[in-house]
Design a protein around this motif. Structure first.
Motif, PDB file in Angstrom:
ATOM      1  N   LEU A  34       0.832  -1.206   0.000  1.00 16.28           N
ATOM      2  CA  LEU A  34       0.000   0.000   0.000  1.00 16.28           C
ATOM      3  C   LEU A  34       0.868   1.259   0.000  1.00 16.28           C
ATOM      4  CD1 LEU A  34      -2.632  -1.039   2.702  1.00 16.28           C
ATOM      5  CD2 LEU A  34      -3.142  -0.643   0.285  1.00 16.28           C
ATOM      6  N   ALA A  35       1.896   1.257   0.830  1.00 17.66           N
ATOM      7  CA  ALA A  35       2.780   2.422   0.931  1.00 17.66           C
ATOM      8  C   ALA A  35       3.533   2.648  -0.375  1.00 17.66           C
ATOM      9  CB  ALA A  35       3.753   2.244   2.099  1.00 17.66           C
ATOM     10  N   LYS A  36       4.069   1.584  -0.966  1.00 18.47           N
ATOM     11  CA  LYS A  36       4.804   1.715  -2.231  1.00 18.47           C
ATOM     12  C   LYS A  36       3.915   2.250  -3.340  1.00 18.47           C
ATOM     13  CE  LYS A  36       8.072  -1.958  -1.210  1.00 18.47           C
ATOM     14  NZ  LYS A  36       8.378  -3.380  -1.418  1.00 18.47           N
ATOM     15  N   ALA A  37       2.639   1.911  -3.313  1.00 10.68           N
ATOM     16  CA  ALA A  37       1.689   2.380  -4.323  1.00 10.68           C
ATOM     17  C   ALA A  37       1.192   3.793  -4.037  1.00 10.68           C
ATOM     18  CB  ALA A  37       0.511   1.407  -4.414  1.00 10.68           C
ATOM     19  N   TRP A  80      -7.384   1.455   8.428  1.00 13.39           N
ATOM     20  CA  TRP A  80      -6.450   2.045   7.470  1.00 13.39           C
ATOM     21  C   TRP A  80      -7.124   3.301   6.935  1.00 13.39           C
ATOM     22  CZ3 TRP A  80      -7.597  -3.186   7.238  1.00 13.39           C
ATOM     23  CH2 TRP A  80      -6.537  -4.102   7.233  1.00 13.39           C
ATOM     24  N   ILE A  81      -6.330   4.246   6.477  1.00 15.11           N
ATOM     25  CA  ILE A  81      -6.840   5.338   5.658  1.00 15.11           C
ATOM     26  C   ILE A  81      -6.084   5.261   4.343  1.00 15.11           C
ATOM     27  CG2 ILE A  81      -7.081   7.832   5.361  1.00 15.11           C
ATOM     28  CD1 ILE A  81      -7.395   8.050   8.395  1.00 15.11           C
ATOM     29  N   PHE A  82      -6.847   5.160   3.251  1.00 20.36           N
ATOM     30  CA  PHE A  82      -6.297   5.082   1.902  1.00 20.36           C
ATOM     31  C   PHE A  82      -6.528   6.404   1.187  1.00 20.36           C
ATOM     32  CE2 PHE A  82      -7.400   0.251   1.192  1.00 20.36           C
ATOM     33  CZ  PHE A  82      -6.514  -0.115   2.190  1.00 20.36           C
ATOM     34  N   GLU A  83      -5.610   6.765   0.305  1.00 22.99           N
ATOM     35  CA  GLU A  83      -5.792   7.859  -0.651  1.00 22.99           C
ATOM     36  C   GLU A  83      -5.867   7.183  -2.011  1.00 22.99           C
ATOM     37  OE1 GLU A  83      -6.546  11.452  -1.993  1.00 22.99           O
ATOM     38  OE2 GLU A  83      -5.746  11.448   0.042  1.00 22.99           O
ATOM     39  N   VAL A  84      -7.059   7.178  -2.592  1.00 22.70           N
ATOM     40  CA  VAL A  84      -7.313   6.445  -3.839  1.00 22.70           C
ATOM     41  C   VAL A  84      -8.126   7.306  -4.804  1.00 22.70           C
ATOM     42  CG1 VAL A  84      -7.176   4.128  -2.828  1.00 22.70           C
ATOM     43  CG2 VAL A  84      -9.347   5.369  -2.768  1.00 22.70           C
ATOM     44  N   GLY A  85      -8.246   6.829  -6.037  1.00 21.42           N
ATOM     45  CA  GLY A  85      -9.004   7.549  -7.042  1.00 21.42           C
ATOM     46  C   GLY A  85     -10.497   7.310  -6.966  1.00 21.42           C
ATOM     47  N   SER A  86     -10.896   6.188  -6.339  1.00 19.20           N
ATOM     48  CA  SER A  86     -12.327   5.849  -6.291  1.00 19.20           C
ATOM     49  C   SER A  86     -12.568   4.824  -5.188  1.00 19.20           C
ATOM     50  CB  SER A  86     -12.770   5.251  -7.625  1.00 19.20           C
ATOM     51  OG  SER A  86     -12.144   3.993  -7.830  1.00 19.20           O
ATOM     52  N   LEU A  87     -13.831   4.680  -4.823  1.00 17.82           N
ATOM     53  CA  LEU A  87     -14.194   3.652  -3.855  1.00 17.82           C
ATOM     54  C   LEU A  87     -13.848   2.271  -4.414  1.00 17.82           C
ATOM     55  CD1 LEU A  87     -15.433   2.941  -1.119  1.00 17.82           C
ATOM     56  CD2 LEU A  87     -17.662   2.860  -2.253  1.00 17.82           C
ATOM     57  N   GLN A  88     -14.054   2.065  -5.709  1.00 14.96           N
ATOM     58  CA  GLN A  88     -13.730   0.774  -6.314  1.00 14.96           C
ATOM     59  C   GLN A  88     -12.252   0.445  -6.172  1.00 14.96           C
ATOM     60  OE1 GLN A  88     -15.894  -1.639  -7.550  1.00 14.96           O
ATOM     61  NE2 GLN A  88     -14.002  -2.803  -7.334  1.00 14.96           N
ATOM     62  N   GLU A  89     -11.377   1.431  -6.307  1.00  7.81           N
ATOM     63  CA  GLU A  89      -9.947   1.192  -6.118  1.00  7.81           C
ATOM     64  C   GLU A  89      -9.669   0.743  -4.680  1.00  7.81           C
ATOM     65  OE1 GLU A  89      -5.597   3.399  -6.385  1.00  7.81           O
ATOM     66  OE2 GLU A  89      -7.370   4.490  -7.081  1.00  7.81           O
ATOM     67  N   ALA A  90     -10.340   1.369  -3.712  1.00 11.94           N
ATOM     68  CA  ALA A  90     -10.179   0.961  -2.312  1.00 11.94           C
ATOM     69  C   ALA A  90     -10.671  -0.466  -2.115  1.00 11.94           C
ATOM     70  CB  ALA A  90     -10.925   1.918  -1.392  1.00 11.94           C
ATOM     71  N   VAL A  91     -11.826  -0.801  -2.710  1.00 12.89           N
ATOM     72  CA  VAL A  91     -12.350  -2.169  -2.632  1.00 12.89           C
ATOM     73  C   VAL A  91     -11.325  -3.147  -3.203  1.00 12.89           C
ATOM     74  CG1 VAL A  91     -14.106  -3.739  -3.583  1.00 12.89           C
ATOM     75  CG2 VAL A  91     -14.788  -1.516  -2.632  1.00 12.89           C
ATOM     76  N   ASP A  92     -10.742  -2.806  -4.340  1.00 13.44           N
ATOM     77  CA  ASP A  92      -9.753  -3.685  -4.968  1.00 13.44           C
ATOM     78  C   ASP A  92      -8.552  -3.914  -4.057  1.00 13.44           C
ATOM     79  OD1 ASP A  92     -11.436  -3.830  -7.172  1.00 13.44           O
ATOM     80  OD2 ASP A  92     -10.285  -2.369  -8.354  1.00 13.44           O
ATOM     81  N   TRP A  93      -8.106  -2.867  -3.379  1.00 16.96           N
ATOM     82  CA  TRP A  93      -6.988  -3.014  -2.450  1.00 16.96           C
ATOM     83  C   TRP A  93      -7.367  -3.909  -1.273  1.00 16.96           C
ATOM     84  CZ3 TRP A  93      -1.996  -2.522  -2.811  1.00 16.96           C
ATOM     85  CH2 TRP A  93      -1.454  -1.683  -3.772  1.00 16.96           C
ATOM     86  N   VAL A  94      -8.546  -3.715  -0.721  1.00 12.63           N
ATOM     87  CA  VAL A  94      -8.959  -4.525   0.429  1.00 12.63           C
ATOM     88  C   VAL A  94      -9.104  -5.992   0.024  1.00 12.63           C
ATOM     89  CG1 VAL A  94     -10.769  -4.914   2.153  1.00 12.63           C
ATOM     90  CG2 VAL A  94      -9.978  -2.592   1.672  1.00 12.63           C
ATOM     91  N   ARG A  95      -9.554  -6.254  -1.187  1.00 17.02           N
ATOM     92  CA  ARG A  95      -9.664  -7.644  -1.644  1.00 17.02           C
ATOM     93  C   ARG A  95      -8.302  -8.339  -1.670  1.00 17.02           C
ATOM     94  NH1 ARG A  95     -14.567  -9.111  -4.380  1.00 17.02           N
ATOM     95  NH2 ARG A  95     -13.329 -10.610  -5.545  1.00 17.02           N
ATOM     96  N   ARG A  96      -7.210  -7.574  -1.773  1.00 18.65           N
ATOM     97  CA  ARG A  96      -5.849  -8.133  -1.761  1.00 18.65           C
ATOM     98  C   ARG A  96      -5.324  -8.367  -0.348  1.00 18.65           C
ATOM     99  NH1 ARG A  96      -2.235  -4.350  -5.480  1.00 18.65           N
ATOM    100  NH2 ARG A  96      -0.674  -5.706  -4.531  1.00 18.65           N
ATOM    101  N   CYS A  97      -6.025  -7.850   0.642  1.00 17.48           N
ATOM    102  CA  CYS A  97      -5.575  -7.931   2.041  1.00 17.48           C
ATOM    103  C   CYS A  97      -5.590  -9.379   2.524  1.00 17.48           C
ATOM    104  CB  CYS A  97      -6.520  -7.095   2.902  1.00 17.48           C
ATOM    105  SG  CYS A  97      -6.084  -7.020   4.650  1.00 17.48           S
ATOM    106  N   PRO A  98      -4.557  -9.797   3.275  1.00 14.43           N
ATOM    107  CA  PRO A  98      -4.650 -11.101   3.927  1.00 14.43           C
ATOM    108  C   PRO A  98      -5.832 -11.090   4.892  1.00 14.43           C
ATOM    109  CG  PRO A  98      -2.488 -10.077   4.312  1.00 14.43           C
ATOM    110  CD  PRO A  98      -3.345  -9.068   3.619  1.00 14.43           C
ATOM    111  N   ASN A  99      -6.422 -12.239   5.144  1.00 16.10           N
ATOM    112  CA  ASN A  99      -7.514 -12.292   6.114  1.00 16.10           C
ATOM    113  C   ASN A  99      -6.974 -11.798   7.448  1.00 16.10           C
ATOM    114  OD1 ASN A  99      -9.559 -12.863   7.902  1.00 16.10           O
ATOM    115  ND2 ASN A  99      -9.987 -14.879   7.077  1.00 16.10           N
ATOM    116  N   PRO A 100      -7.491 -10.660   7.949  1.00 17.12           N
ATOM    117  CA  PRO A 100      -6.921 -10.064   9.159  1.00 17.12           C
ATOM    118  C   PRO A 100      -7.275 -10.802  10.451  1.00 17.12           C
ATOM    119  CG  PRO A 100      -8.713  -8.727   8.318  1.00 17.12           C
ATOM    120  CD  PRO A 100      -8.522  -9.842   7.352  1.00 17.12           C
TER     121      PRO A 100
END
Length: 142
Positions: A34-37, A80-100
């Protein structure tokens, strides 16, 4: 746009159960991605609600209620707080998250209000004051 990503609590998080080394490592790799992106603004875990407090407002009255606060599924265990272009981009990032969590987990995504969302109620003077606060003016030196 900024999006707050809320990790919902479970009975285990409310009992203070900490994740193991493997999950901590997986989450660290995810946060590094997330940080690198350039997406990650902040990420924190929260202590169980038993260590917290709530303040209830009723007109001018304030009542402090100490935790714990009931049903874990209505509580937050981290964010987390994300800076993204859209809600869909945030959803896409969360889908990559390991099961917390070990087992079931739920994550809620909520766009954060920006100055423009307040319309005319946020006057030029108030907007300027808000910008000064965000820039750190008025904070004591540390």
């Amino acid at each position: 746009m900024k999006v707050m990503v809320l990790l919902k609590a479970t009975r285990e998080t409310e009992a203070g159960k900490m994740p193991g080394e493997a999950l901590i490592g997986a989450m660290m790799r995810y946060n590094e991605d997330l940080a690198k992106a350039g997406v990650l603004v902040a990420a924190e875990g929260l202590h169980p609600s038993a260590r917290g407090a709530r303040i209830r407002f009723s007109g001018e009255d304030r009542t402090v209620v100490e935790g714990p606060f009931g049903d874990p599924s209505s509580l937050v265990a981290g964010f987390w707080i994300f800076e993204v272009g859209s809600l869909q981009e945030a959803v896409d990032w969360v889908r990559r998250c390991p099961n917390p969590m070990e087992g079931e987990a739920e994550v809620e995504l909520r766009p954060i209000l920006g100055a423009d969302d307040f319309g005319e109620a946020l006057t030029a003077e108030l907007r300027e004051r808000e910008e000064r606060l965000r820039a750190g003016e008025g904070r004591p030196a540390t």
